[in-house]
Write an enzyme that holds these catalytic residues in place. Structure first.
Site, PDB file in Angstrom:
ATOM      1  N   ALA A 231       1.368  -1.126   0.194  1.00 13.38           N
ATOM      2  CA  ALA A 231      -0.071   0.297   0.167  1.00 13.38           C
ATOM      3  C   ALA A 231       0.606   1.326  -0.154  1.00 13.38           C
ATOM      4  O   ALA A 231       0.765   2.165   1.013  1.00 13.38           O
ATOM      5  CB  ALA A 231      -1.012  -0.258   1.265  1.00 13.38           C
ATOM      6  N   LEU A 232       1.555   0.891  -1.208  1.00 17.51           N
ATOM      7  CA  LEU A 232       2.772   2.454  -1.076  1.00 17.51           C
ATOM      8  C   LEU A 232       2.757   3.498  -1.254  1.00 17.51           C
ATOM      9  O   LEU A 232       1.607   4.299  -1.958  1.00 17.51           O
ATOM     10  CB  LEU A 232       4.106   1.812  -2.057  1.00 17.51           C
ATOM     11  CG  LEU A 232       4.608   0.593  -1.867  1.00 17.51           C
ATOM     12  CD1 LEU A 232       5.927  -0.198  -2.543  1.00 17.51           C
ATOM     13  CD2 LEU A 232       4.977  -0.033   0.268  1.00 17.51           C
TER      14      LEU A 232
ATOM     15  N   ASN B 125       3.813   7.926  -0.826  1.00 18.99           N
ATOM     16  CA  ASN B 125       5.091   8.866  -1.122  1.00 18.99           C
ATOM     17  C   ASN B 125       6.094   8.363  -0.519  1.00 18.99           C
ATOM     18  O   ASN B 125       7.733   9.095   0.041  1.00 18.99           O
ATOM     19  CB  ASN B 125       4.762  10.510  -1.765  1.00 18.99           C
ATOM     20  CG  ASN B 125       4.182  10.586  -2.717  1.00 18.99           C
ATOM     21  OD1 ASN B 125       4.541  10.094  -3.946  1.00 18.99           O
ATOM     22  ND2 ASN B 125       3.179  11.703  -3.165  1.00 18.99           N
TER      23      ASN B 125
ATOM     24  N   HIS C 162       7.133   5.638   0.973  1.00 17.36           N
ATOM     25  CA  HIS C 162       7.765   4.794   0.919  1.00 17.36           C
ATOM     26  C   HIS C 162       8.490   4.910  -0.145  1.00 17.36           C
ATOM     27  O   HIS C 162       9.977   4.863  -0.717  1.00 17.36           O
ATOM     28  CB  HIS C 162       6.820   3.430  -0.167  1.00 17.36           C
ATOM     29  CG  HIS C 162       5.562   3.087   1.025  1.00 17.36           C
ATOM     30  ND1 HIS C 162       5.000   3.347   1.514  1.00 17.36           N
ATOM     31  CD2 HIS C 162       5.913   2.897   2.786  1.00 17.36           C
ATOM     32  CE1 HIS C 162       4.322   3.126   2.352  1.00 17.36           C
ATOM     33  NE2 HIS C 162       5.291   2.148   3.379  1.00 17.36           N
TER      34      HIS C 162
ATOM     35  N   GLU D 194      11.112   7.558   9.164  1.00 21.29           N
ATOM     36  CA  GLU D 194      11.952   8.288   9.699  1.00 21.29           C
ATOM     37  C   GLU D 194      10.397   8.355  10.957  1.00 21.29           C
ATOM     38  O   GLU D 194       9.537   9.219  12.422  1.00 21.29           O
ATOM     39  CB  GLU D 194      12.310   9.953  10.131  1.00 21.29           C
ATOM     40  CG  GLU D 194      13.718   8.976   9.618  1.00 21.29           C
ATOM     41  CD  GLU D 194      14.405   9.855   9.224  1.00 21.29           C
ATOM     42  OE1 GLU D 194      14.149  11.265   9.978  1.00 21.29           O
ATOM     43  OE2 GLU D 194      15.429   9.430   8.890  1.00 21.29           O
TER      44      GLU D 194
ATOM     45  N   ASP E  90       7.940   6.913  12.206  1.00 18.12           N
ATOM     46  CA  ASP E  90       7.976   5.807  13.192  1.00 18.12           C
ATOM     47  C   ASP E  90       8.874   5.687  14.063  1.00 18.12           C
ATOM     48  O   ASP E  90      10.118   4.947  13.867  1.00 18.12           O
ATOM     49  CB  ASP E  90       7.433   4.155  12.059  1.00 18.12           C
ATOM     50  CG  ASP E  90       6.738   4.367  11.466  1.00 18.12           C
ATOM     51  OD1 ASP E  90       5.399   5.058  12.045  1.00 18.12           O
ATOM     52  OD2 ASP E  90       6.764   3.738   9.873  1.00 18.12           O
TER      53      ASP E  90
END
Ligand code: PAF
Length: 160
Positions: free
Chosen positions: A30-31, A33, A35, A146, A148
């Site tokens: 479910a990528l 921007n 990712h 970052e 997370d």
């Protein structure tokens, strides 16, 4: 870009890639921007860029969340191709967990506060899958979002 669906195919794809040049971006698909920018950074910093797309069951407390988690492999591959990934690893649950992973990591307080307080076992599941993926990909560098912050703290403790 090569898409591989099991560990043997991943290892065959990596066979001729020098280990010190492998950058790895683990994802659950479910990528978006965020990712994409991680993969682009990995592209700039490594000879070989591996991205995993795997919805990890052990980090979900709620089985309905796991069932309803968006799975968009075609759209993910289009983003990864544009961002410059070399290898996309999309394993099955059986590939990652041929037997149940019973490891319990001790993160002290880190996984008991903030998000960890309401999602018991979540960060343990993240550590389980990241350690398995690291064993399979053996990257020189890995890239995590970052935002997370707590997840990054747990992963740093796991590899320390
Ligand atoms: O941040 C995520 O998307 C996941 O927690 C991760 C690190 C890919 C492990 O499943």
């Amino acid at each position: 870009m090569k898409v591989v669906n099991n560990v043997a195919a991943l290892q065959a794809a990596l066979a001729n890639c020098p280990k010190e040049g492998v950058g790895f971006v683990p994802t659950m698909g479910a990528l978006h921007n965020g990712h994409r920018s991680l993969v682009e950074r990995a592209r700039r910093e490594n000879d070989t860029v591996v991205v995993s797309v795997f919805v990890n069951p052990t980090q979900f407390n709620d089985k309905n969340d796991l069932k309803n988690y968006p799975r968009t492999p075609e759209a993910d591959c289009a983003i990864l191709e544009a961002a410059g990934a070399d290898i996309v690893f999309m394993p099955t649950v059986e590939d990652i967990y041929p037997e149940p992973d019973t490891r319990v990591f001790d993160f002290g307080l880190v996984d008991k506060v903030m998000e960890g307080a309401t999602r018991p076992g979540h960060f343990n599941g993240v550590a389980q899958v990241v350690s398995r993926l690291f064993d399979m990909v053996k990257p020189a560098r890995a890239y995590f979002g970052e935002k997370d912050f707590q997840q990054i703290a747990v992963i740093k403790a796991m590899v320390a």
